[in-house]
Write an enzyme that holds these catalytic residues in place. Structure first.
Site, short mmCIF file in Angstrom:
data_model
loop_
_atom_site.label_atom_id
_atom_site.label_comp_id
_atom_site.label_asym_id
_atom_site.label_seq_id
_atom_site.Cartn_x
_atom_site.Cartn_y
_atom_site.Cartn_z
CD GLU A 8 -3.00 0.82 2.31
OE1 GLU A 8 -3.52 -0.30 2.42
OE2 GLU A 8 -3.23 1.77 3.06
CG ASP A 9 1.56 2.92 3.20
OD1 ASP A 9 0.59 3.31 2.52
OD2 ASP A 9 1.50 2.68 4.40
#
Ligand code: MN
Length: 739
Positions: A90-91
């Protein structure tokens, strides 16, 4: 802020060491440590230079989540690795493929479940709900996704302080809405309580602080009391050679807060602040009898309140919880809850699902005991199968499954089945088999005949009665309670619908041949519009079922011919602005419907979506089966009607004087004060001499909301009622109410 990298590195290694220590009991393979280390290094590298809102290195977060997953939920290597990697995709720039390559498909699957969907929600949808759905869908495949998500959420709640206020409120709301109930459903009592307490901290900080302060202040007195309470029990248990521990535990801040609110009492008057727990160690075979032995020792010293005996050892709770609870009178005249359970039961109660599995594997799966969580998971899985519903609806269904209480019933052979409370005979029938469900007529319960809609009670023994043919219909969807049965009925009806629709299609083909019209896509579309139907299947189904009859198709032909004549003049409005223009034109035209004059031959009625009253601006809408409906021009549905079916609108106005009355609704809101409803009704009926047709009022937390249905002759009269109600003390809002 000054960053001390050396200190941070040291802190991180300390956290990592702690993780390994907590994980040790769950590691069986020497390779496990190696893999965990690889994941730790990979995550540290991937999140390098990233920081949390608090200023801390980001990597602290995944390490903390992994620690919660193992220490507080009892998860093993795969989960620890997935937890360490849960924010990487996600990051950072790494992809799922990178994860799969390094850590295998299982870890990748879990990480995928933990990765949010990016971008905008679909039309009319909610991205938040879509994300919940994505995560929850993985429950069917691997419950660990949700368990790690709960660990993630717990750490975020613990560190919520550094977030901006609006983010705090959003996170807190999600926690209350889904994560705390989910944790509860999976048997994670401690986590559920902590999530709730932290939510309370951010929604009602004052109350939270007050309760935690008072708990601290009263700790000493409580300890003194428990010691005194425990003494005779310890003596006896020791004498009889039990291996046990006694713990005492205060209620969670949230449950104390709820008690205070519910019973309207201050903290000092909440009596059952804490429970005493006796946990013994014994072989599994004698757990149950040991519970009752200990119970009898407790009640030798203290008088039990028989109405508060809870036996969750014979029938575990739906989330797997097992324990024997009793409430006894202590020496100070206060009731004390005593919880009696084995070490195994205690571990399940504390760590929920994971511990539950561990013991299931050990015992080879004791059918009776495993029913709870397993049954719920099955229910959830069947909910997943129905992927047609939108995310918001799905989430709603899912939440319902979280709060279900269970009833236990029996088949004629004596097999135990578990259903959510409120489930009916029909749910039971569909649980046995789809065919049995579809043909269900009713049942014999404990020898007595009952209808389909009969709600199951604990202990019922049920024999389903069936017909030769399927009886399934739309109405059944309202009778069943389980999503499993609902899904089965829906697919059954769909099949049925398809069959009827194909008959309908043949009828249409034949009919149009007779009418000598070429039946093509364009005509099909017009036919759908004419009957106001959403899909072709709906159209064919209605024809097949005979809902749309021969005569009506003829009418369509006339309409078609008429349309062809006026085609050049016809404007099909498609926006609100054009709609307004159209209404304006209507008023200038002579060719209008005058309501109340010469109406003998015109079949018309007042629309109940907007309940127009004499005096309102109105228009007529030609319906398929109900003549002309009169709507207000500002009816909430008018724009849709105009945009889609402009050609069916006709102009209308009221005759100058018409002696009849119209039903109209008012919604009111205000603070609940004694006599207020009385004032409202008195003003309407006595002062204004207007008839009230119905009134319904709901009061909650000092606020009341209600609707009043009145009969008036004219808009002027209606407006007068609104003005007068507005003036009543305590009324906050008065509005005309449209359905
Ligand atoms: Mn996270």
């Amino acid at each position: 802020m000054k960053i001390d990298l050396e200190k941070e590195r040291f802190e991180l290694l300390k956290m990592y060491g702690n993780l390994l220590r907590k994980a040790r009991p769950f590691l069986n393979d020497p390779d496990d440590i190696k893999q965990i280390k690889a994941a730790f290094l990979f995550a540290t590298d991937a999140h390098q230079d990233m920081r949390r809102k608090s200023g801390e290195p980001f990597i602290y977060h995944p390490v903390a989540v992994a620690t919660i997953a193992t220490e507080e939920i009892g998860l093993g290597t795969t989960s620890i690795i997935a937890a360490l990697l849960h924010d990487v995709v996600e990051d950072t720039d790494y992809t799922l493929e990178d994860i799969e390559e390094r850590f295998g498909p299982k870890v990748a699957l879990i990480v995928n479940g933990l990765t949010k969907i990016s971008g905008a929600a679909q039309k009319g949808g909610s991205l938040q709900a879509e994300n919940f759905r994505k995560m929850l869908l993985t429950i069917a495949e691997d419950v660990r996704v949700v368990l790690i998500k709960i660990a993630d959420r717990l750490h975020n709640m613990r560190t919520l302080k550094s977030m901006p206020k609006d983010k705090q409120l959003k996170v807190k709301a999600e926690t209350e809405y889904i994560y705390a109930p989910l944790a509860h459903r999976l048997g994670l009592y401690n986590i559920k309580s902590e999530l709730e307490d932290l939510s309370l901290k951010y929604s009602d900080g004052v109350l939270y602080d007050e309760i935690s302060r008072k708990l601290r202040e009263s700790e000493e007195a409580r300890e003194h009391f428990t010691n005194e309470f425990k003494t005779p029990l310890i003596e006896t248990l020791d004498k009889q050679g039990y291996k046990y521990t006694i713990k005492s535990r205060t209620k969670s801040i949230t449950s104390i807060a709820n008690k205070m609110k519910k019973q309207q009492v201050p903290f000092e008057e909440v009596f059952d602040l804490f429970a005493v727990r006796i946990i013994f160690d014994c072989p599994r075979e004698v757990e149950k009898s040991t519970c009752w032995h200990v119970y009898s020792i407790v009640t030798d010293f203290y008088t039990p309140n028989v109405s508060r005996l809870r036996d969750w050892i014979s029938m575990p709770k739906a989330n797997g919880y097992e324990s024997l609870h009793t409430t006894v009178m202590g020496h100070n005249g206060h009731w004390v809850e005593v919880q009696i359970r084995s070490l195994r039961m205690d571990e399940i109660a504390e760590k929920g699902y994971a511990a539950h599995w561990k013991y299931k594997e050990q015992s080879g799966g004791d059918v009776n005991k495993e029913k709870g969580i397993e049954h719920w998971l099955n229910e959830v899985r069947s909910l997943m199968e129905n992927d047609k519903v939108n995310a918001v609806e799905f989430l709603d269904d899912f939440r319902t499954s979280l709060f279900n209480k269970e009833v236990f019933v029996f088949t004629p052979n004596g097999d135990l089945k578990v259903f959510p409370q409120g489930a009916t005979v029909l749910d039971f029938a569909f649980d046995i088999h789809t065919e049995v469900g579809a043909k269900c007529l009713g049942a014999k319960i404990n020898g007595k005949l009952v209808p389909l809609s009969y709600q199951l009670n604990n202990g019922d023994q049920i024999e389903i009665l069936t017909a030769n043919q399927s009886k399934a219909n739309e109405g059944w969807l309202k009778i069943v309670r389980t999503s499993r049965a609902r899904a089965k009925i829906k697919s059954h009806l769909k099949e049925d619908r398809k069959r009827v629709a194909s008959i309908g299609r043949e009828i249409i083909d034949r009919k149009f041949k007779q009418l000598k019209i070429k039946y093509d896509d364009r005509i099909a579309q017009q036919l759908r519009d004419f009957f106001n139907l959403n899909s072709e299947t709906d159209l064919y189904y209605q024809v097949g079922e005979g809902i749309i009859e021969h005569k009506e198709i003829k009418k369509f032909k006339d309409h078609l011919e008429h349309n062809n004549q006026v085609k050049k003049r016809k404007i099909v409005p498609d926006s609100a602005k054009e709609f307004k223009n159209k209404i304006k034109n209507i008023r200038q035209d002579d060719d209008e419907l005058v309501i109340g004059e010469d109406m003998d031959n015109v079949h018309y009625s007042i629309a109940n979506c907007c309940n127009p009253i004499q005096g309102d601006d109105i228009f007529g809408f030609i319906t398929i089966n109900n003549g002309i409906k009169i709507h207000r021009t500002n009816c909430p549905n008018s724009i849709a009607m105009m945009a889609n079916y402009g050609y069916r609108i006709i102009k209308a106005r009221w005759a100058s004087e018409k002696e009849s009355s119209f039903v109209s609704k008012i919604s009111i809101e205000g603070t609940d004060r004694i006599g207020l409803v009385n004032d409202v009704t008195r003003i309407i009926t006595s002062r204004l001499k207007v008839n009230i047709r119905s009134i319904s009022i709901d009061t909650q937390d000092g606020i009341f909301k209600g609707t009043i249905e009145i009969a008036v002759k004219h808009l002027d009269e209606f407006e007068k009622v609104i003005t007068e109600i507005k003036a009543i003390e305590g009324i906050i809002r008065v509005k005309r109410f449209d359905n």
